[in-house]
Design a protein around this motif. Sequence first.
Motif, PDB file in Angstrom:
ATOM      1  N   PRO A  87       0.829  -1.209   0.000  1.00 59.62           N
ATOM      2  CA  PRO A  87       0.000   0.000   0.000  1.00 59.62           C
ATOM      3  C   PRO A  87       0.866   1.262   0.000  1.00 59.62           C
ATOM      4  N   VAL A  88       0.473   2.224  -0.818  1.00 61.84           N
ATOM      5  CA  VAL A  88       1.212   3.479  -0.917  1.00 61.84           C
ATOM      6  C   VAL A  88       0.793   4.398   0.229  1.00 61.84           C
ATOM      7  N   GLY A  89       1.782   4.893   0.954  1.00 59.20           N
ATOM      8  CA  GLY A  89       1.509   5.832   2.034  1.00 59.20           C
ATOM      9  C   GLY A  89       0.897   5.209   3.267  1.00 59.20           C
ATOM     10  N   GLN A  90       0.880   3.896   3.345  1.00 53.67           N
ATOM     11  CA  GLN A  90       0.313   3.213   4.501  1.00 53.67           C
ATOM     12  C   GLN A  90       1.342   2.247   5.063  1.00 53.67           C
ATOM     13  N   GLU A  91       1.052   1.775   6.248  1.00 50.85           N
ATOM     14  CA  GLU A  91       1.933   0.796   6.849  1.00 50.85           C
ATOM     15  C   GLU A  91       1.781  -0.536   6.123  1.00 50.85           C
ATOM     16  N   ILE A  92       2.899  -1.187   5.891  1.00 57.37           N
ATOM     17  CA  ILE A  92       2.865  -2.484   5.219  1.00 57.37           C
ATOM     18  C   ILE A  92       2.494  -3.546   6.245  1.00 57.37           C
ATOM     19  N   PRO A  93       1.467  -4.330   5.947  1.00 63.23           N
ATOM     20  CA  PRO A  93       1.054  -5.360   6.915  1.00 63.23           C
ATOM     21  C   PRO A  93       2.110  -6.451   7.058  1.00 63.23           C
ATOM     22  N   VAL A  94       2.219  -6.995   8.244  1.00 61.97           N
ATOM     23  CA  VAL A  94       3.155  -8.080   8.505  1.00 61.97           C
ATOM     24  C   VAL A  94       2.523  -9.373   8.007  1.00 61.97           C
ATOM     25  N   VAL A  95       3.273 -10.093   7.197  1.00 58.07           N
ATOM     26  CA  VAL A  95       2.802 -11.368   6.670  1.00 58.07           C
ATOM     27  C   VAL A  95       3.281 -12.450   7.628  1.00 58.07           C
ATOM     28  N   PRO A  96       2.359 -13.264   8.176  1.00 58.86           N
ATOM     29  CA  PRO A  96       2.770 -14.258   9.175  1.00 58.86           C
ATOM     30  C   PRO A  96       3.777 -15.279   8.666  1.00 58.86           C
ATOM     31  N   GLU A  97       3.651 -15.704   7.438  1.00 56.89           N
ATOM     32  CA  GLU A  97       4.598 -16.659   6.866  1.00 56.89           C
ATOM     33  C   GLU A  97       5.083 -16.117   5.536  1.00 56.89           C
ATOM     34  N   ALA A  98       6.341 -16.337   5.257  1.00 61.12           N
ATOM     35  CA  ALA A  98       6.891 -15.867   3.989  1.00 61.12           C
ATOM     36  C   ALA A  98       6.219 -16.594   2.833  1.00 61.12           C
ATOM     37  N   ASP A  99       6.077 -15.895   1.739  1.00 57.44           N
ATOM     38  CA  ASP A  99       5.501 -16.479   0.535  1.00 57.44           C
ATOM     39  C   ASP A  99       6.618 -17.201  -0.210  1.00 57.44           C
ATOM     40  N   ASN A 100       6.644 -18.512  -0.094  1.00 57.91           N
ATOM     41  CA  ASN A 100       7.721 -19.309  -0.678  1.00 57.91           C
ATOM     42  C   ASN A 100       7.326 -19.993  -1.975  1.00 57.91           C
ATOM     43  N   ARG A 101       6.218 -19.543  -2.575  1.00 55.97           N
ATOM     44  CA  ARG A 101       5.751 -20.226  -3.774  1.00 55.97           C
ATOM     45  C   ARG A 101       6.807 -20.242  -4.875  1.00 55.97           C
ATOM     46  N   PHE A 102       7.586 -19.174  -4.970  1.00 55.65           N
ATOM     47  CA  PHE A 102       8.541 -19.096  -6.063  1.00 55.65           C
ATOM     48  C   PHE A 102       9.980 -19.111  -5.574  1.00 55.65           C
ATOM     49  N   SER A 103      10.224 -19.598  -4.354  1.00 61.04           N
ATOM     50  CA  SER A 103      11.594 -19.579  -3.831  1.00 61.04           C
ATOM     51  C   SER A 103      12.517 -20.510  -4.617  1.00 61.04           C
ATOM     52  N   ALA A 104      12.020 -21.647  -5.079  1.00 63.98           N
ATOM     53  CA  ALA A 104      12.864 -22.553  -5.872  1.00 63.98           C
ATOM     54  C   ALA A 104      13.270 -21.876  -7.189  1.00 63.98           C
ATOM     55  N   LEU A 105      12.346 -21.142  -7.786  1.00 66.47           N
ATOM     56  CA  LEU A 105      12.658 -20.419  -9.018  1.00 66.47           C
ATOM     57  C   LEU A 105      13.693 -19.327  -8.732  1.00 66.47           C
ATOM     58  N   GLN A 106      13.551 -18.658  -7.612  1.00 65.93           N
ATOM     59  CA  GLN A 106      14.538 -17.642  -7.242  1.00 65.93           C
ATOM     60  C   GLN A 106      15.912 -18.273  -7.021  1.00 65.93           C
ATOM     61  N   ASP A 107      15.946 -19.472  -6.469  1.00 65.00           N
ATOM     62  CA  ASP A 107      17.225 -20.173  -6.293  1.00 65.00           C
ATOM     63  C   ASP A 107      17.855 -20.524  -7.644  1.00 65.00           C
ATOM     64  N   VAL A 108      17.030 -20.921  -8.604  1.00 64.21           N
ATOM     65  CA  VAL A 108      17.542 -21.185  -9.954  1.00 64.21           C
ATOM     66  C   VAL A 108      18.154 -19.907 -10.519  1.00 64.21           C
TER      67      VAL A 108
END
Length: 185
Positions: free
Chosen positions: A131-152
Motif C-alpha cells: 500500500p502506498v503511504g500506509q503501513e505495510i502489513p506483517v505477513v505471518p509466513e513468507a511467501d515461498n511459492r517461487f523460492s525454488a525459481l529464485q534459487d535457480v
Amino acid sequence: MADWIYLRFPDGSFPYWWLAVFESLETSLSPLLDVTEIQRRRDFEIGVEFVRLAVAVGNIRPPMGARWNLRLAATALRFTSPIEGLPRILTPDGAVELALDRMPLSRNRALMESKARQEEYLAAGEDFFAPVGQEIPVVPEADNRFSALQDVELILSALPWVSPSVESENLRREIDAWLKIRNQL
C-alpha cells in the motif's frame, strides 16, 4: 570451526552473519594481498569449509552455498598462476557440477514456474502490491511459492563467472542449455 560457531550460536545464527563473514573471507583472498601460496590455499580451504558448514547447519540454502562456491572459484581464476592443491570444488568444473546439482528445478519446471509467476503478477489486484503511504502489513509466513525459481535464478546469475573456463564439454552443454532459458525466467 563448527565447534566455535556452535559455542557462540547455540540456537543458530542469521544468514546475514554468514554473508558478512563470507564477504570478509572473500576480501582476504584478493590477488593483491601479499601472502604465501600456502596461506592463500589455506584461506580458500577455509572458505570451502565455511560454505559447507553454513549449508550443513541450515543457515543458508544449498543454492546460495553453490553460488558462494562459484564466487570462490571465480576468485581463484583471478590469479595469474594457478594455486596448486585447491579442492576440486574450487575448479570451474567442480564449482559448476555442484551448482548444477543444487538446482532445485529442472529447466522445464523452471520455465513453468516462471510463467505462473508472471501470470500471477499480471493478474494481480491491488492487494498484491504494497500500500502506498500506509503501513505495510506483517505477513505471518513468507511467501515461498517461487523460492525454488529464485534459487535457480541465483545460480544462473553466477554461472557466467566461471563458465568460460569450464573444460568438460558435457558441463559446457548443460551451462549453455541453462543460460539459453535465463532470459525467459
